[in-house]
Design a protein around this motif. Structure first.
Motif, PDB file in Angstrom:
ATOM      1  N   GLN A   1      29.537   7.154  18.166  1.00 56.69           N
ATOM      2  CA  GLN A   1      30.393   6.638  19.230  1.00 56.69           C
ATOM      3  C   GLN A   1      30.347   5.111  19.292  1.00 56.69           C
TER       4      GLN A   1
ATOM      5  N   TRP B   1      31.578   8.103  25.717  1.00 54.43           N
ATOM      6  CA  TRP B   1      32.545   8.979  26.382  1.00 54.43           C
ATOM      7  C   TRP B   1      32.103  10.430  26.302  1.00 54.43           C
ATOM      8  N   ASP B   2      31.136  10.706  25.420  1.00 57.08           N
ATOM      9  CA  ASP B   2      30.642  12.072  25.244  1.00 57.08           C
ATOM     10  C   ASP B   2      29.123  12.077  25.398  1.00 57.08           C
TER      11      ASP B   2
ATOM     12  N   VAL C   1      39.926   6.022  24.991  1.00 58.94           N
ATOM     13  CA  VAL C   1      39.082   4.856  24.742  1.00 58.94           C
ATOM     14  C   VAL C   1      39.777   3.889  23.787  1.00 58.94           C
ATOM     15  N   ALA C   2      40.397   4.417  22.739  1.00 55.82           N
ATOM     16  CA  ALA C   2      41.071   3.579  21.746  1.00 55.82           C
ATOM     17  C   ALA C   2      42.275   2.865  22.357  1.00 55.82           C
TER      18      ALA C   2
ATOM     19  N   GLU D   1      36.933  16.224  23.580  1.00 61.15           N
ATOM     20  CA  GLU D   1      36.328  14.984  23.081  1.00 61.15           C
ATOM     21  C   GLU D   1      37.332  14.122  22.349  1.00 61.15           C
ATOM     22  N   GLU D   2      38.219  14.742  21.602  1.00 57.18           N
ATOM     23  CA  GLU D   2      39.231  13.980  20.882  1.00 57.18           C
ATOM     24  C   GLU D   2      40.161  13.250  21.846  1.00 57.18           C
TER      25      GLU D   2
ATOM     26  N   ARG E   1      32.646   6.581  31.513  1.00 53.76           N
ATOM     27  CA  ARG E   1      33.174   7.917  31.249  1.00 53.76           C
ATOM     28  C   ARG E   1      33.647   8.603  32.527  1.00 53.76           C
TER      29      ARG E   1
ATOM     30  N   ILE F   1      32.399   3.621  16.444  1.00 51.04           N
ATOM     31  CA  ILE F   1      33.826   3.692  16.769  1.00 51.04           C
ATOM     32  C   ILE F   1      34.182   2.612  17.785  1.00 51.04           C
TER      33      ILE F   1
ATOM     34  N   ARG G   1      38.385  10.244  23.186  1.00 54.29           N
ATOM     35  CA  ARG G   1      38.330   9.188  22.170  1.00 54.29           C
ATOM     36  C   ARG G   1      39.677   8.472  22.068  1.00 54.29           C
ATOM     37  N   GLU G   2      40.771   9.212  22.181  1.00 57.78           N
ATOM     38  CA  GLU G   2      42.100   8.593  22.152  1.00 57.78           C
ATOM     39  C   GLU G   2      42.278   7.627  23.326  1.00 57.78           C
TER      40      GLU G   2
END
Length: 303
Positions: free
Chosen positions: A21, A8-9, A296-297, A289-290, A281, A24, A293-294
């Motif tokens: 990444q 994602w980054d 994606v989770a 970025e955070e 992405r 995670i 990531r949220e």
């Protein structure tokens, strides 16, 4: 439907960043981690296998995928060796998405005539598969037969999926009996037509129905209407699918709240029989970025 993920980054493509990444992603339940191949552009990724080797060291179960390993550009025996080494290194976790390349300037830079790319793709891929099976392969005119060592862990070879866009490429993938890996820049209606063409070509060539149906989709799960609407507007401004410049974002991307994203995943599963979905992405900058990531989770939970 099995979930996969691209990073994602992409702002930091160091071993540390990609491994972080991927780790995670593995902890969230994603089953595969994918990298593209590109050349002579900003932020190019000319050697995805090398980067995936770094990912292999930090993960234990995650499959390692390429979305477009460009077969015509390479010596097929050397390519077969490198893929086999990665499959050994990762204890049999490679999925090789292969492509031909479409930019004429890039092809010519590698001394590949654009009109010859499909024939070269098929010839090289056939040699690679023979080598992976442990068969003696003749390399070049007058060359002696050689046998690959080491061989891949996966037998007879790692899964090979064909990234394809136009009718000729789709027909070639079907004729070879290989799964079609769908681009994130195809509308749902285009995907239906592409899968029919691919299926017809496979049947005409005498192949059983190709079981794997993988697609890539740009996806983001948002919490606020304003955030979702802003993202959709930016995606639309960045560019629509090449074959349908009237397509709305919802036709080729999955961006919305939890209920919307869940419904779209069900739609793709039911309408297309998708077996693997690679969450790709957002190809626009400016998102924390955070926050990525949220998203994606939360998408992982829906699988």
């Amino acid at each position: 439907m099995r979930p996969g993920l691209t990073p994602w980054d992409f702002s930091d493509r160091s071993a540390a960043s990609l491994s972080r990444q991927a780790t995670i992603a593995e902890s969230l339940g994603y089953e595969s981690f994918w990298l593209p191949e590109s050349h002579f552009i900003a932020d190019a990724i000319p050697d995805p296998l090398m980067l995936l080797a770094a990912v292999a060291a930090g993960t234990g179960r995650l499959r390692l995928g390429t979305t477009s390993y460009l077969v015509p550009l390479r010596n097929p025996l050397q390519a077969a060796e490198q893929v086999a080494v990665l499959d050994r290194l990762s204890n049999g976790r490679v999925i090789l998405g292969v492509g031909r390349g479409y930019a004429s300037a890039m092809l010519r830079a590698f001394d590949v005539a654009p009109r010859e790319k499909r024939a070269r793709f098929e010839r090289n891929l056939d040699m690679m598969m023979s080598a992976w099976r442990g068969e003696a392969v003749h390399a070049g005119e007058g060359g002696e037969a050689v046998v690959l060592d080491p061989l891949p862990v996966q037998k007879p070879h790692p899964p090979v999926w064909v990234a394809a866009f136009g009718p000729k490429a789709l027909a070639q993938a079907g004729r070879l009996g290989l799964p079609y890996l769908a681009s994130p820049m195809e509308t749902l209606e285009n995907l239906k037509a592409n899968l029919r063409l691919h299926e017809e070509a496979a049947e005409a060539a005498g192949h059983d129905r190709v079981a794997d149906r993988p697609i890539m989709r740009t996806a983001f799960l948002g919490h606020r209407r304003r955030e979702v609407d802003a993202l959709k507007a930016r995606l639309e401004a960045a560019g629509r699918p090449r074959r349908d410049d009237r397509a709305a974002v919802d036709d080729w991307a999955i961006v919305g709240d939890r209920g919307f994203v869940a419904a779209k995943l069900d739609e793709y599963r039911e309408a297309l029989g998708v077996t693997h979905m690679v969450v790709t992405r957002l190809r626009i900058g400016g998102i924390d970025e955070e926050r990525l990531r949220e998203s994606v989770a939360e998408i992982a939970e829906l699988f």
